[in-house]
Write an enzyme that holds these catalytic residues in place. Structure first.
Site, mmCIF file in Angstrom:
data_model
loop_
_atom_site.group_PDB
_atom_site.id
_atom_site.type_symbol
_atom_site.label_atom_id
_atom_site.label_comp_id
_atom_site.label_asym_id
_atom_site.label_seq_id
_atom_site.Cartn_x
_atom_site.Cartn_y
_atom_site.Cartn_z
ATOM 1 N N SER A 151 5.154 -16.649 -5.226
ATOM 2 C CA SER A 151 6.043 -17.080 -6.305
ATOM 3 C C SER A 151 7.369 -17.543 -5.723
ATOM 4 C CB SER A 151 6.271 -15.933 -7.304
ATOM 5 O OG SER A 151 7.060 -14.917 -6.708
ATOM 6 N N SER A 191 8.179 -2.643 -6.718
ATOM 7 C CA SER A 191 7.444 -3.177 -5.569
ATOM 8 C C SER A 191 6.982 -2.025 -4.701
ATOM 9 C CB SER A 191 8.355 -4.097 -4.747
ATOM 10 O OG SER A 191 7.809 -4.341 -3.460
ATOM 11 N N LYS A 237 14.373 -1.668 -5.237
ATOM 12 C CA LYS A 237 13.074 -1.381 -5.853
ATOM 13 C C LYS A 237 12.852 0.126 -5.995
ATOM 14 C CE LYS A 237 12.807 -4.654 -7.137
ATOM 15 N NZ LYS A 237 12.403 -5.280 -8.424
ATOM 16 N N TYR A 251 16.739 -4.995 -0.546
ATOM 17 C CA TYR A 251 15.750 -5.280 -1.591
ATOM 18 C C TYR A 251 14.865 -4.055 -1.824
ATOM 19 C CZ TYR A 251 11.814 -7.404 -4.034
ATOM 20 O OH TYR A 251 10.828 -7.676 -4.958
ATOM 21 N N ILE A 255 5.543 -14.573 -12.116
ATOM 22 C CA ILE A 255 4.732 -13.683 -12.943
ATOM 23 C C ILE A 255 5.378 -13.424 -14.305
ATOM 24 C CG2 ILE A 255 3.570 -12.569 -11.006
ATOM 25 C CD1 ILE A 255 5.423 -10.174 -11.346
#
Length: 318
Positions: free
Chosen positions: A237, A170, A206, A202, A48
């Site tokens: 992605s 996210s 975020k 992760y 993106i």
């Protein structure tokens, strides 16, 4: 047989509606032109980030592709130029896992470029390990690198106001947590090596993005620099390129059907970067081109301030 056909029809119709309404999502409706404006997009050699860069270049912006890999960055440079039809696109090397690299990038940028109107902190990794500065990899790249970069460029953003900072987070931040005692001891959000352990780190990184945006907005009050965090959607992605090949193969059918493509996934980033009239929403979190409420932990003033002060200390700003 008729019941079976009806059931199949319902399933097919439901799948079609889900893919074309839920997965596809809203589009950025801003018609803004960006001639004379300069934008930095981190991690813009793929996914993106690259799609965002192409859109902004088409609008006339001077776009800085800030990427770690020289080879991939230069390949993306040619693609962005070709797809956008613009020559106002520049590659500059930036390794967010190196505080030295972040400082070097900022120094070079400030010396060579007179403007900065939009900073898009898009880069993110899903990988355990340590940065060269001894920080947990996801904490260092997904949060600290962008924290330092933003602070080093804030004066230029203020000179060019109205300007914006966009932090790509996210929906996973909802599952994040920040153990400050662990952070102080290990300079990492977690040390898990299983898939679920890595996923938790992760998510934690975020949550850092959202809290950083919350605190940044407070510190920018009285200026015309605004900031936003966002969930781009589940994107098909390269984020998971460091996971096992078997897992990637098993997930491929699901990600192809249920996840957004990069054009769809870039829309909320573009909305936060360009949409007119959202300035009063500085510090807020967006999803599907719409401002969203967040859990209390994602707008906790004390936690956001504590994370800011710890981040300053870890990257040598305090």
């Amino acid at each position: 047989m008729s019941t079976l056909l009806l059931a199949v029809g319902v399933v097919v119709l439901s799948a079609y509606v889900f893919r074309h309404v839920v997965v596809k999502g809203k589009r950025c409706t801003s018609k803004a032109k960006l001639h004379g404006k300069t934008v930095i997009v981190t991690g813009s050699n793929t996914g993106i980030g690259k799609t965002t860069a192409i859109d902004l270049a088409k609008r006339g912006a001077r776009v800085i592709l800030a990427c770690r890999s020289k080879q991939r960055g230069e390949a993306a440079l040619e693609e962005v130029k070709r797809e956008s039809g613009s020559n106002q696109v520049v590659f500059m090397q930036l390794d967010l896992g190196s505080l030295k690299s972040v400082r070097s990038f900022a120094e070079t940028f400030l010396k060579c470029e007179s403007r900065l109107d939009i900073l898009i902190n898009n880069a993110g990794i899903f990988l355990q390990g340590q940065t060269e500065d001894g920080l947990g990899m996801m904490f260092g790249v997904n949060h600290i690198g962008h924290f330092l970069l933003t602070n080093l460029l804030l004066d230029r953003l203020k000179e060019c106001e109205p300007s914006r900072v966009v932090n790509v987070s996210s929906v996973g931040h909802n599952f994040g947590k920040i153990d400050f005692n662990f952070l102080n001891t290990h300079k990492a959000l977690g040390l898990g090596t299983s898939f679920t352990g890595i996923l938790q780190v992760y998510f934690d990184s975020k949550l850092c993005n959202v809290l950083f945006t919350h605190e940044l907005a407070k510190r920018l009050q009285g200026t015309k620099v605004t900031c936003y965090s966002l969930h781009p959607g589940a994107i098909n992605s390269e984020l998971g390129r460091n996971t096992s090949g078997v897992l990637q193969m098993l997930l491929k059918p699901m990600t192809t059907f249920f996840f957004k493509n990069t054009v769809q996934g870039a829309q909320t980033t573009l909305h936060c970067a360009l949409q007119e009239g959202i300035e009063p929403l500085s510090g807020r979190y967006f999803s599907n081109c719409t401002v969203r409420e967040v859990y209390a932990k994602a707008k906790d003033d004390a936690a956001a301030k504590k994370l800011w002060e710890l981040s300053e200390r870890l990257c040598g700003l305090s």
